[in-house]
Structures are given as C-alpha cells and as structure tokens.
Design a protein around this motif. Structure first.
Motif, mmCIF file in Angstrom:
data_model
loop_
_atom_site.group_PDB
_atom_site.id
_atom_site.type_symbol
_atom_site.label_atom_id
_atom_site.label_comp_id
_atom_site.label_asym_id
_atom_site.label_seq_id
_atom_site.Cartn_x
_atom_site.Cartn_y
_atom_site.Cartn_z
ATOM 1 N N LEU A 23 0.824 -1.210 0.000
ATOM 2 C CA LEU A 23 0.000 0.000 0.000
ATOM 3 C C LEU A 23 0.856 1.258 0.000
ATOM 4 O O LEU A 23 0.600 2.207 -0.754
ATOM 5 C CB LEU A 23 -0.934 -0.008 1.209
ATOM 6 N N VAL A 24 1.878 1.270 0.849
ATOM 7 C CA VAL A 24 2.774 2.425 0.886
ATOM 8 C C VAL A 24 3.527 2.550 -0.438
ATOM 9 O O VAL A 24 3.730 3.658 -0.952
ATOM 10 C CB VAL A 24 3.756 2.311 2.066
ATOM 11 N N GLY A 25 3.917 1.407 -1.008
ATOM 12 C CA GLY A 25 4.596 1.430 -2.303
ATOM 13 C C GLY A 25 3.718 1.998 -3.399
ATOM 14 O O GLY A 25 4.182 2.760 -4.259
ATOM 15 N N MET A 26 2.427 1.650 -3.388
ATOM 16 C CA MET A 26 1.500 2.199 -4.371
ATOM 17 C C MET A 26 1.409 3.718 -4.237
ATOM 18 O O MET A 26 1.433 4.446 -5.233
ATOM 19 C CB MET A 26 0.116 1.574 -4.186
ATOM 20 N N ALA A 27 1.312 4.194 -2.997
ATOM 21 C CA ALA A 27 1.252 5.643 -2.763
ATOM 22 C C ALA A 27 2.538 6.318 -3.229
ATOM 23 O O ALA A 27 2.506 7.388 -3.847
ATOM 24 C CB ALA A 27 1.011 5.921 -1.281
ATOM 25 N N HIS A 28 3.689 5.670 -2.965
ATOM 26 C CA HIS A 28 4.968 6.256 -3.359
ATOM 27 C C HIS A 28 5.103 6.296 -4.878
ATOM 28 O O HIS A 28 5.623 7.269 -5.439
ATOM 29 C CB HIS A 28 6.111 5.451 -2.751
ATOM 30 N N PHE A 88 -4.057 10.929 2.378
ATOM 31 C CA PHE A 88 -5.281 11.063 1.590
ATOM 32 C C PHE A 88 -5.400 12.455 0.969
ATOM 33 O O PHE A 88 -5.800 12.593 -0.196
ATOM 34 C CB PHE A 88 -6.500 10.782 2.480
ATOM 35 N N VAL A 89 -5.071 13.479 1.739
ATOM 36 C CA VAL A 89 -5.122 14.851 1.217
ATOM 37 C C VAL A 89 -4.163 15.018 0.045
ATOM 38 O O VAL A 89 -4.490 15.643 -0.974
ATOM 39 C CB VAL A 89 -4.808 15.866 2.330
ATOM 40 N N ALA A 90 -2.959 14.437 0.165
ATOM 41 C CA ALA A 90 -1.953 14.575 -0.888
ATOM 42 C C ALA A 90 -2.436 13.991 -2.210
ATOM 43 O O ALA A 90 -2.274 14.605 -3.278
ATOM 44 C CB ALA A 90 -0.657 13.901 -0.452
ATOM 45 N N LEU A 91 -3.034 12.812 -2.168
ATOM 46 C CA LEU A 91 -3.511 12.187 -3.403
ATOM 47 C C LEU A 91 -4.689 12.956 -4.003
ATOM 48 O O LEU A 91 -4.823 13.044 -5.228
ATOM 49 C CB LEU A 91 -3.894 10.736 -3.138
ATOM 50 N N ALA A 92 -5.523 13.530 -3.156
ATOM 51 C CA ALA A 92 -6.619 14.362 -3.660
ATOM 52 C C ALA A 92 -6.073 15.595 -4.375
ATOM 53 O O ALA A 92 -6.586 16.013 -5.426
ATOM 54 C CB ALA A 92 -7.536 14.768 -2.513
ATOM 55 N N LEU A 93 -4.997 16.182 -3.831
ATOM 56 C CA LEU A 93 -4.384 17.355 -4.459
ATOM 57 C C LEU A 93 -3.737 17.000 -5.794
ATOM 58 O O LEU A 93 -3.802 17.782 -6.757
ATOM 59 C CB LEU A 93 -3.356 17.979 -3.520
ATOM 60 N N PHE A 94 -3.094 15.828 -5.885
ATOM 61 C CA PHE A 94 -2.520 15.393 -7.160
ATOM 62 C C PHE A 94 -3.622 15.211 -8.213
ATOM 63 O O PHE A 94 -3.435 15.549 -9.389
ATOM 64 C CB PHE A 94 -1.750 14.085 -6.994
ATOM 65 N N THR A 95 -4.760 14.671 -7.783
ATOM 66 C CA THR A 95 -5.883 14.510 -8.711
ATOM 67 C C THR A 95 -6.332 15.874 -9.243
ATOM 68 O O THR A 95 -6.553 16.051 -10.454
ATOM 69 C CB THR A 95 -7.056 13.813 -8.000
ATOM 70 N N PHE A 183 -4.735 8.870 -10.312
ATOM 71 C CA PHE A 183 -4.542 9.319 -8.929
ATOM 72 C C PHE A 183 -5.773 9.006 -8.077
ATOM 73 O O PHE A 183 -5.662 8.551 -6.933
ATOM 74 C CB PHE A 183 -4.265 10.822 -8.885
ATOM 75 N N ALA A 184 -6.958 9.271 -8.623
ATOM 76 C CA ALA A 184 -8.188 9.020 -7.875
ATOM 77 C C ALA A 184 -8.360 7.536 -7.567
ATOM 78 O O ALA A 184 -8.855 7.164 -6.488
ATOM 79 C CB ALA A 184 -9.394 9.543 -8.661
ATOM 80 N N SER A 185 -7.945 6.683 -8.471
ATOM 81 C CA SER A 185 -8.050 5.236 -8.254
ATOM 82 C C SER A 185 -7.138 4.785 -7.121
ATOM 83 O O SER A 185 -7.528 3.955 -6.282
ATOM 84 C CB SER A 185 -7.698 4.486 -9.548
ATOM 85 N N VAL A 186 -5.918 5.312 -7.084
ATOM 86 C CA VAL A 186 -4.991 4.977 -5.997
ATOM 87 C C VAL A 186 -5.569 5.440 -4.662
ATOM 88 O O VAL A 186 -5.520 4.711 -3.655
ATOM 89 C CB VAL A 186 -3.612 5.625 -6.242
ATOM 90 N N LEU A 187 -6.125 6.640 -4.640
ATOM 91 C CA LEU A 187 -6.733 7.157 -3.412
ATOM 92 C C LEU A 187 -7.857 6.237 -2.943
ATOM 93 O O LEU A 187 -7.969 5.935 -1.736
ATOM 94 C CB LEU A 187 -7.262 8.575 -3.652
ATOM 95 N N ALA A 188 -8.677 5.765 -3.853
ATOM 96 C CA ALA A 188 -9.790 4.883 -3.486
ATOM 97 C C ALA A 188 -9.283 3.585 -2.856
ATOM 98 O O ALA A 188 -9.842 3.100 -1.857
ATOM 99 C CB ALA A 188 -10.642 4.584 -4.722
ATOM 100 N N VAL A 189 -8.220 3.009 -3.425
ATOM 101 C CA VAL A 189 -7.655 1.772 -2.881
ATOM 102 C C VAL A 189 -7.137 1.995 -1.462
ATOM 103 O O VAL A 189 -7.351 1.177 -0.553
ATOM 104 C CB VAL A 189 -6.535 1.236 -3.794
ATOM 105 N N LEU A 190 -6.450 3.104 -1.244
ATOM 106 C CA LEU A 190 -5.884 3.381 0.076
ATOM 107 C C LEU A 190 -6.973 3.651 1.115
ATOM 108 O O LEU A 190 -6.868 3.224 2.260
ATOM 109 C CB LEU A 190 -4.923 4.570 -0.013
ATOM 110 N N VAL A 191 -8.012 4.362 0.723
ATOM 111 C CA VAL A 191 -9.122 4.612 1.646
ATOM 112 C C VAL A 191 -9.796 3.291 2.031
ATOM 113 O O VAL A 191 -10.137 3.065 3.202
ATOM 114 C CB VAL A 191 -10.148 5.583 1.022
ATOM 115 N N PHE A 192 -9.977 2.409 1.073
ATOM 116 C CA PHE A 192 -10.593 1.109 1.342
ATOM 117 C C PHE A 192 -9.757 0.292 2.324
ATOM 118 O O PHE A 192 -10.296 -0.472 3.141
ATOM 119 C CB PHE A 192 -10.769 0.349 0.028
ATOM 120 N N ASN A 193 -8.428 0.439 2.262
ATOM 121 C CA ASN A 193 -7.517 -0.314 3.137
ATOM 122 C C ASN A 193 -6.936 0.571 4.234
ATOM 123 O O ASN A 193 -5.817 0.337 4.710
ATOM 124 C CB ASN A 193 -6.379 -0.921 2.307
#
Length: 402
Positions: A23-28, A88-95, A183-193
């Motif tokens: 999960l952290v790797g996906m975010a990175h 979560f905020v960071a990925l929303a900003l990238f989107t 970016f939004a898809s990655v955020l969704a995966v992280l929120v789910f987990n």
C-alpha cells in the motif's frame, strides 16, 4: 525522555507486513508519477506555448520549492496528527493538479499546476517512512525500504510512457485527465484499506522531560543527510528534465528512443533498488554502500558526457547509471533511519527529504541555463561532479552516526 510508541520490536506476520509495504509502495509510485506530471510534455509545451528551457526548468523549481517547504513542515504535522490523513489529502491534491493541467492555456497555468502538485508531493516521505517504521517488523525494514524505492522508480518509469502513449492516441489534455483518474483510483484503494495505514502519534508521559520539537535540528548528522539528498538529487533532476533533449541534441536520437532511454533508466533504478534491498538487509555500513553506488554512477554519467560512446552505448550506459544509483537507495534510507532520534521520525524525514526537493529546485535553474547555451556535454559532466560530491556527504553521515 519517556515516549509511548507502538511496539516496534514485535515481529508481525509476513502477510501483514507485505500488505503495508504494498500500500505504501503504491502511494509512493503515485507521488513519483506526480513528480513527472509536467516534464514528459516539455517538448509539447515548448511548441504549444513558445517556452524556453529556462522557463521549463523554472516550473520544476516551483514544484520543488513548494514541496520542500511543505515537506519540512509536514514532518511536524505527521508526528502530531498521524500519517494517514495527510496521505489522503496529498492524493486528492494530485488529482486536482492533473485536472487543472488538462485546462491550462499558457505559462501561468503551468506554474499553478506545478505549485499545486508540489504541495501534494510535500507529505509523502514523512508519511511513508512513519508508516513503514511503525507498522513493518524491524527485520523486514531493509526490504520495505527497497520496495519503497523500487515502486518510486516504477512511478517515474511509468510517467513518460503513460503521457507519450495517451498523447499519441488522443492529445495531451486527455492524457492529463487520464492521470487524474489514475490518482483518484490509488486514493480509493488506500481509503478502502485505511486500517493498514493507521499510525500512532508521539505521546509523552505527564512527568516526562520533553525536548523542544526543534531540538533534532542541532544534530550535525541531520544536516549531513540533508546535504546528501540535495547533491544526489541535483543529478537526478538533470536526467529527468533534460536527458531526452540531451540525447536528441548530442546523438540525433528520436524523441521516442530518448524517452524510452529515460524509462530504461528508471526501470534499471527499480531493479537496482530490488538488489539493494538485500544489500541493505545484511550490510552494517550503509554509508559505504551508498558511497560506492553513487561514485560508480558518477563515473558512468561522466562517461556519457564525453560523447565518446556514440548513440547506442550512451543510451545503454545511461540506463546502467540508474542501476548503480538504485543499489544505494535502500541503504540510503537505512542510513537516515540510523541517524534519526527516537520519536522524531516524521520531523527528521521531512527535513532530510526536503533536501531532495531543494536539489530538484536548484538543478533545473542551473542546468537549464547550460541547456539554453547548448552546453549539453557540460550538463552531464556537471551532474556527474555533483553526484561525486554526494559521496563525501554520505561518508560524513556514516562517521557521525557511528
């Protein structure tokens, strides 16, 4: 100082550690993809908006100045509030930045995109390393750092291919909308987990003598770490921002081949990170591993700068440079961990990794001026020299840690 932290010393099941690392790797990977939100389309912007190399370099300086200032501050917030909310905020900003990029009509719009994406990028390193250090078993940290670096390089490798492919199939504005969906898809995966990403904040006992939150800044080793990141990153910024243009100018290589070479550099870096994870897990002297890796990479990059190799071998050796840098990546992160005081993970990683942003901010300005003058060989030679200086900083960290 009495600090109540999670029980780091307890071994956790492999499946637990593997999920956290993934999960952290996906975010990175998403954050590194965001680093290259603009550079792959620099040639398009030059044609579409009539921009110079210096103006394009300034865009990356805006990105990394904002990211660096934000990153140094984000470490304190992570230690106070925890890592997950900022992720979560960071990925929303990238989107949002990718959506804005699809709408720009000139240079000012690109500057706004660079600033917003830089703000999004600011939290990732203090967030990622806080999660990994708290939730991954210590015996697996070397491999966790390896996976972290590897996924980052994969994010870098994906960006040029992604933007080139979608732009060729449609247009560059559609490419940015596709990036927003990514970016939004990655955020969704992280929120789910999200349960796997929870971290505990630093809490002090009521009767504890608490050091000032800025006390860690008095440690010389922290600033040697900062210097290492600044210097080594200046070289990486040259490869990312200008290698495609350098290969085209020095050897007449096509845009597609030059872009594939940059992707090969990132993929070789990812492979090096994988190998480097085993090296970091068993090496007692992380600083020496880093020094040897960076010195080897500096020599290979200087060889590319001589133009003696011709087009094909220059592309091959440039890719090999990525492998050499990659091997040192996990040991670099272990080197920083050893230099980090207990309970200050977010703050130290925030400050130290702001050196990365500082290097990314300075390098395009300096070497962009070289590129505008047609000093293509000197650009590679200068990048090799700066990487060589980072070896001194790495050894300085090791001496002060031991």
């Amino acid at each position: 100082m009495n600090i109540a932290l999670p029980p780091h010393t307890l071994a956790k099941p492999f499946t637990h550690d593997a999920k956290v690392i993934a999960l952290v790797g996906m975010a990175h990977a998403a954050s590194h993809f965001g680093h290259l939100l603009l550079p792959p389309l620099f040639p398009v912007f030059m044609h579409e908006f009539g921009l110079s190399f210096s103006q394009l370099g300034a865009l990356m300086s805006v990105f990394f100045v904002v990211s660096g200032l934000g990153q140094a501050s984000a470490g304190f917030v992570v230690d106070k509030l925890g890592a997950r909310p900022l992720l979560f905020v960071a990925l929303a900003l990238f989107t949002l930045a990718a959506v804005l990029a699809s709408r720009v009509t000139g240079y000012s719009g690109l500057v706004a995109v660079a600033a917003l994406a830089g703000l999004a990028n600011a939290t990732f390193h203090p967030v990622d390393f806080t999660i990994l250090n708290q939730r991954v078993s210590p015996p697996r940290l070397g491999h966790a750092f390896s996976a972290h670096g590897l996924t980052g390089n994969l994010g870098w490798a994906l960006a040029p291919v992604f933007f080139a492919t979608v732009t060729a199939l449609s247009d560059w504005r559609t490419a940015y909308l596709a990036a927003a969906v990514l970016f939004a898809s990655v955020l969704a995966v992280l929120v789910f987990n999200r349960d796997q990403l929870h971290t505990q904040v630093v809490r002090h006992a009521p009767d504890a003598v608490v050091e000032h939150s800025m006390a860690f800044m008095k440690l010389p080793v922290v600033w040697w770490c900062f210097a290492f990141f600044l210097l080594s990153t200046m070289t990486l910024a040259v490869v990312q921002s200008f290698s495609v243009s350098i290969l085209k100018a020095m050897h007449g290589i096509s845009f597609e081949s030059a872009t594939l070479t940059l992707t090969a550099y990132m993929l070789c870096g990812a492979l090096g990170m994988f190998v480097g994870g085993f090296v970091a897990a068993y090496s007692k002297h992380s600083d020496r591993v880093v020094a040897v890796s960076m010195l080897t990479a500096a020599l290979l990059l200087a060889l590319c700068g001589t133009a003696w190799l011709g087009a094909t071998w220059t592309m091959v050796v440039l890719a090999a440079t990525g492998f050499a840098v990659g091997i040192g990546g996990p040991s670099r992160d272990m080197m920083i961990k050893k230099a980090t005081p207990k309970g200050a993970t977010g703050r130290v990683y925030g400050l130290v990794y702001s050196g990365l942003d500082t290097g990314f901010a300075i390098s395009p300005l300096v070497f962009g001026a070289f590129m505008d003058r047609g000093w293509y060989s000197a650009t590679l030679m200068g990048a090799a020299l700066v990487l060589g200086l980072s070896v001194v900083a790495a050894l300085g960290v090791g001496v002060r840690t031991r």
